[in-house]
Design an enzyme around this catalytic site. Structure first.
Site, PDB file in Angstrom:
ATOM      1  N   PHE A   1      -4.235  -0.217  -2.124  1.00  0.00           N
ATOM      2  CA  PHE A   1      -3.735   0.242  -1.048  1.00  0.00           C
ATOM      3  C   PHE A   1      -2.525   1.618  -1.332  1.00  0.00           C
ATOM      4  O   PHE A   1      -2.465   2.385  -0.636  1.00  0.00           O
ATOM      5  CB  PHE A   1      -3.028  -0.566   0.048  1.00  0.00           C
ATOM      6  CG  PHE A   1      -1.613  -0.802  -0.311  1.00  0.00           C
ATOM      7  CD1 PHE A   1      -0.665   0.033   0.150  1.00  0.00           C
ATOM      8  CD2 PHE A   1      -1.407  -1.819  -1.119  1.00  0.00           C
ATOM      9  CE1 PHE A   1       0.646  -0.398  -0.235  1.00  0.00           C
ATOM     10  CE2 PHE A   1      -0.143  -2.250  -1.364  1.00  0.00           C
ATOM     11  CZ  PHE A   1       1.098  -1.600  -1.082  1.00  0.00           C
TER      12      PHE A   1
ATOM     13  N   LYS B   1     -15.071   1.453  -3.454  1.00  0.00           N
ATOM     14  CA  LYS B   1     -14.753   0.553  -2.359  1.00  0.00           C
ATOM     15  C   LYS B   1     -13.292   0.520  -2.203  1.00  0.00           C
ATOM     16  O   LYS B   1     -12.520  -0.149  -3.080  1.00  0.00           O
ATOM     17  CB  LYS B   1     -15.110  -1.006  -2.900  1.00  0.00           C
ATOM     18  CG  LYS B   1     -15.422  -1.818  -1.911  1.00  0.00           C
ATOM     19  CD  LYS B   1     -14.102  -2.186  -0.779  1.00  0.00           C
ATOM     20  CE  LYS B   1     -13.224  -3.169  -1.218  1.00  0.00           C
ATOM     21  NZ  LYS B   1     -11.868  -2.934  -0.632  1.00  0.00           N
TER      22      LYS B   1
ATOM     23  N   GLU C   1      -8.789  -1.487   2.116  1.00  0.00           N
ATOM     24  CA  GLU C   1      -9.175  -1.649   3.390  1.00  0.00           C
ATOM     25  C   GLU C   1      -7.827  -1.350   4.593  1.00  0.00           C
ATOM     26  O   GLU C   1      -7.921  -1.327   5.555  1.00  0.00           O
ATOM     27  CB  GLU C   1      -9.736  -3.070   4.060  1.00  0.00           C
ATOM     28  CG  GLU C   1      -8.874  -4.355   3.746  1.00  0.00           C
ATOM     29  CD  GLU C   1      -9.083  -4.776   2.194  1.00  0.00           C
ATOM     30  OE1 GLU C   1      -9.116  -3.929   1.165  1.00  0.00           O
ATOM     31  OE2 GLU C   1      -9.029  -6.239   2.177  1.00  0.00           O
ATOM     32  N   ARG C   2      -6.624  -1.220   3.770  1.00  0.00           N
ATOM     33  CA  ARG C   2      -5.533  -1.000   4.523  1.00  0.00           C
ATOM     34  C   ARG C   2      -5.418   0.337   4.782  1.00  0.00           C
ATOM     35  O   ARG C   2      -4.562   0.720   5.753  1.00  0.00           O
ATOM     36  CB  ARG C   2      -4.260  -1.531   3.500  1.00  0.00           C
ATOM     37  CG  ARG C   2      -4.357  -3.052   3.889  1.00  0.00           C
ATOM     38  CD  ARG C   2      -3.073  -3.785   3.089  1.00  0.00           C
ATOM     39  NE  ARG C   2      -3.805  -4.385   1.754  1.00  0.00           N
ATOM     40  CZ  ARG C   2      -2.844  -4.751   1.064  1.00  0.00           C
ATOM     41  NH1 ARG C   2      -1.573  -4.848   0.889  1.00  0.00           N
ATOM     42  NH2 ARG C   2      -3.569  -5.525  -0.062  1.00  0.00           N
TER      43      ARG C   2
ATOM     44  N   SER D   1      -3.790  -6.082  -7.924  1.00  0.00           N
ATOM     45  CA  SER D   1      -2.928  -7.099  -8.180  1.00  0.00           C
ATOM     46  C   SER D   1      -3.753  -7.629  -9.482  1.00  0.00           C
ATOM     47  O   SER D   1      -4.860  -7.771  -9.645  1.00  0.00           O
ATOM     48  CB  SER D   1      -2.513  -7.861  -7.018  1.00  0.00           C
ATOM     49  OG  SER D   1      -3.890  -8.348  -6.467  1.00  0.00           O
TER      50      SER D   1
ATOM     51  N   CYS E   1       3.065   0.804  -8.830  1.00  0.00           N
ATOM     52  CA  CYS E   1       2.899   0.160  -9.982  1.00  0.00           C
ATOM     53  C   CYS E   1       3.604   0.300 -11.131  1.00  0.00           C
ATOM     54  O   CYS E   1       3.970  -0.265 -12.215  1.00  0.00           O
ATOM     55  CB  CYS E   1       1.188  -0.009 -10.615  1.00  0.00           C
ATOM     56  SG  CYS E   1       0.659   1.574 -10.993  1.00  0.00           S
TER      57      CYS E   1
ATOM     58  N   GLU F   1       5.971  -9.997  -9.388  1.00  0.00           N
ATOM     59  CA  GLU F   1       6.043  -8.472  -9.019  1.00  0.00           C
ATOM     60  C   GLU F   1       6.262  -8.642  -7.512  1.00  0.00           C
ATOM     61  O   GLU F   1       5.647  -9.607  -6.748  1.00  0.00           O
ATOM     62  CB  GLU F   1       4.539  -7.961  -9.173  1.00  0.00           C
ATOM     63  CG  GLU F   1       4.534  -6.529  -8.539  1.00  0.00           C
ATOM     64  CD  GLU F   1       3.392  -6.013  -8.717  1.00  0.00           C
ATOM     65  OE1 GLU F   1       2.194  -6.550  -8.261  1.00  0.00           O
ATOM     66  OE2 GLU F   1       3.226  -4.891  -9.442  1.00  0.00           O
TER      67      GLU F   1
END
Ligand code: NAD
Length: 499
Positions: A150, A174, A177-178, A227, A282, A384
């Site tokens: 995201f 893909k 979805e957020r 992640s 990240c 994290e």
């Protein structure tokens, strides 16, 4: 009226048929902005079938023409920059100037992809034996996929699909979805740029769609960013299914601050790299390691008021330093880590947990948090957090600071702030981390270098974008050719030699 997103398959918007949807939020006010369909395995299979049919013709299109589509796409990205940045900021929560940075760093990889014809050239050995020539060529893999997070909904999809498509592959994206709005818009713009239908498909979804990608026999390669636990899962299952896989995972990026560092520069860098984008990068700095007591005291004296004064605002406020977190779940998780840090005995010197944004009370906001006296056994150091939370770990000596970065399980990015060339050189050489900054807090390499972390921040052999991007999305074929004029012997039953 809540908007309903679609998939983008075969050059068209296609309604979801699985009956499953996820809400897409507008983090700045907490409202539901849209619903996104979550694809079933059969919807994914439709996209792959479209891609498989379109790919051979695209691979046979000459590389220069393919590059021209990328060139047109760069023009369209610039033309639609404001619209894309607004959409991105509304779904992600980052500020509009930061959203433009997200698009720009993706656009730069598209610019790199314009030059990919040069990198597809093979090697040639004239006269490798009597009448024998050997040459190699790079060919597309076929249908490949990208699964993206995201936090960079423009940049990371472009890092994946631009090199893959310029190399002649068809692509299944893909996205998260957020915040799927920008990836869908990018696919429309690629068609407007001249890409044939079926070469870039966007399949929205969650684990079900991802598992369908991992198991589909016609997908040759998968690039993942997200992640670490999911990265490991995708790497293992994708490889077990015989695919080429590269997965980029989580991070805990240290900034080592030497006693001779320019403290003004250091504090500015820590503010931007620690709290920019609400820490949801990240490559965010999440650990500051001042070396020596004097350095630590001076750092804290300057840093605390700056964290307290950081301006938090809705994504539409161009003067805000950072905006809300992406979802309520992310906010609760980050707040939970701050509670945990207190329980573990770290000293919370700036507490942003209670921050409320006036007029946007339902938004997912959190103020900057700063921990001092964090130790390496604490979970807030080992894990994290992915929020506006910076931990300060005090080190007595340079060697202790270096050891901290080296012993951490993540190895994405790291920085050293110093004026001492010797220390910087030693650090760059010895640190066990994939991307190193010297007086640069977020050392994201430019598009013509490659991006990738070490240890549990990256799985697979090749990095993303730059030359590795081309290597990942192509396979090498080597041809040995002998012409009749070179054939002098009869049948030979020994291993061929080039004598
Ligand atoms: P995430 O792992 O939750 O999701 C990433 C992708 O995996 C999404 O498309 C999601 O739909 C899918 N996914 C989620 N759960 C899944 C499951 N159980 N099975 C299969 N697929 C699943 O990551 P995120 O929260 O979207 O992004 C933030 C994370 O990404 C952070 O850890 C951050 O460090 C990392 N990240 C890494 C890099 C890098 O280059 N190393 C870059 C950006 C972000």
């Amino acid at each position: 009226m809540v908007q309903e997103y679609t998939h983008f398959i075969g050059g068209k918007h296609v309604k979801g048929t699985s009956g499953r949807f996820a809400d897409v939020f507008q983090p700045m006010d907490g409202t539901v902005k849209a619903r996104v369909p979550l694809a079933s395995a059969s919807e994914l299979a439709d996209a792959v079938a479209n891609a498989k049919e379109a790919q051979p013709k695209w691979a046979a299109t000459n590389p220069q023409r393919r590059a021209r589509v990328m060139m047109n796409f760069v023009g369209l990205l610039n033309k639609h920059m404001d619209e894309l940045a607004e959409l991105l900021a509304r779904e992600h929560g980052k500020t509009i100037p930061d959203a433009k940075g997200d698009i720009q760093r993706g656009l730069e990889v598209v610019e790199f992809a314009i030059g990919i014809p040069h990198m597809l050239k093979g090697e040639f050995s004239d006269g490798a034996g009597p009448g024998i020539d050997i040459y190699s060529m790079r060919q597309a893999l076929g249908v490949v996929a990208g699964i993206t997070p995201f936090n960079f909904p423009a940049m990371i999809p472009m890092w994946k699909f631009a090199p893959a498509i310029a190399c002649g592959n068809a692509f299944i994206l893909k996205p998260s979805e957020r915040d799927p709005g920008v990836p869908l818009r990018l696919a429309e713009l690629m068609i407007e740029a001249g890409l044939p239908a079926g070469i870039l498909n966007v399949v929205n979804g969650d684990k079900e769609a991802v598992d369908a990608i991992l198991d589909h026999k016609d997908i040759a390669a998968i690039g993942f960013v997200g992640s670490t636990l999911i990265a490991e899962y995708i790497y293992a299952r994708g490889c077990a299914n015989g695919k080429r896989v590269q997965c980029f995972g989580g991070a805990k990026n240290h900034m080592i601050i030497m006693p001779d560092a320019d403290m003004d520069q250091t504090v500015d860098a820590l503010m931007g790299a620690g709290y920019g984008s609400a820490g949801e990068r990240c490559m965010a700095i999440s650990v500051a390691v001042p070396v020596g007591k004097g350095t630590a005291e001076e750092l804290m004296r300057r840093l605390i008021p700056r964290v307290e004064a950081a301006k938090i605002g809705p994504s539409t406020d161009p003067t805000a330093d950072f905006g809300p977190l992406v979802t309520k779940a992310a906010l609760d998780r980050v707040r939970g880590y701050v509670d945990l840090g207190i329980q573990e005995g770290a000293k919370l010197v700036v507490d942003g947990r209670g921050f409320k944004m006036q007029g946007y009370e339902n938004g997912f906001y959190m103020g900057g948090c700063l921990f001092d006296h964090v130790t390496s056994d604490m979970r807030i150091y080992r894990e994290e957090i992915f929020g506006p939370v910076l931990s300060v770990l005090r080190a007595d000596k340079y060697e202790d600071a270096l050891r901290l970065a080296n012993e951490h399980e993540y190895g994405n990015g790291v920085a050293i702030f110093t004026r001492d060339g010797d220390a910087a050189r030693d650090f760059a050489s010895k640190v066990q981390v994939g991307m190193v900054g010297i007086n640069v807090p977020i050392p994201v390499p430019l598009s013509y270098y490659t991006f990738g972390g070490w240890k549990r921040s990256g799985f697979g052999d090749l990095n993303q974008h730059g030359p590795d991007g081309v290597r990942f999305y192509t396979k090498t074929k080597t041809v040995t050719a002998r012409w009749p004029s070179g054939i002098k012997d009869g049948a030979s039953f020994v291993m061929p030699l080039m004598n």
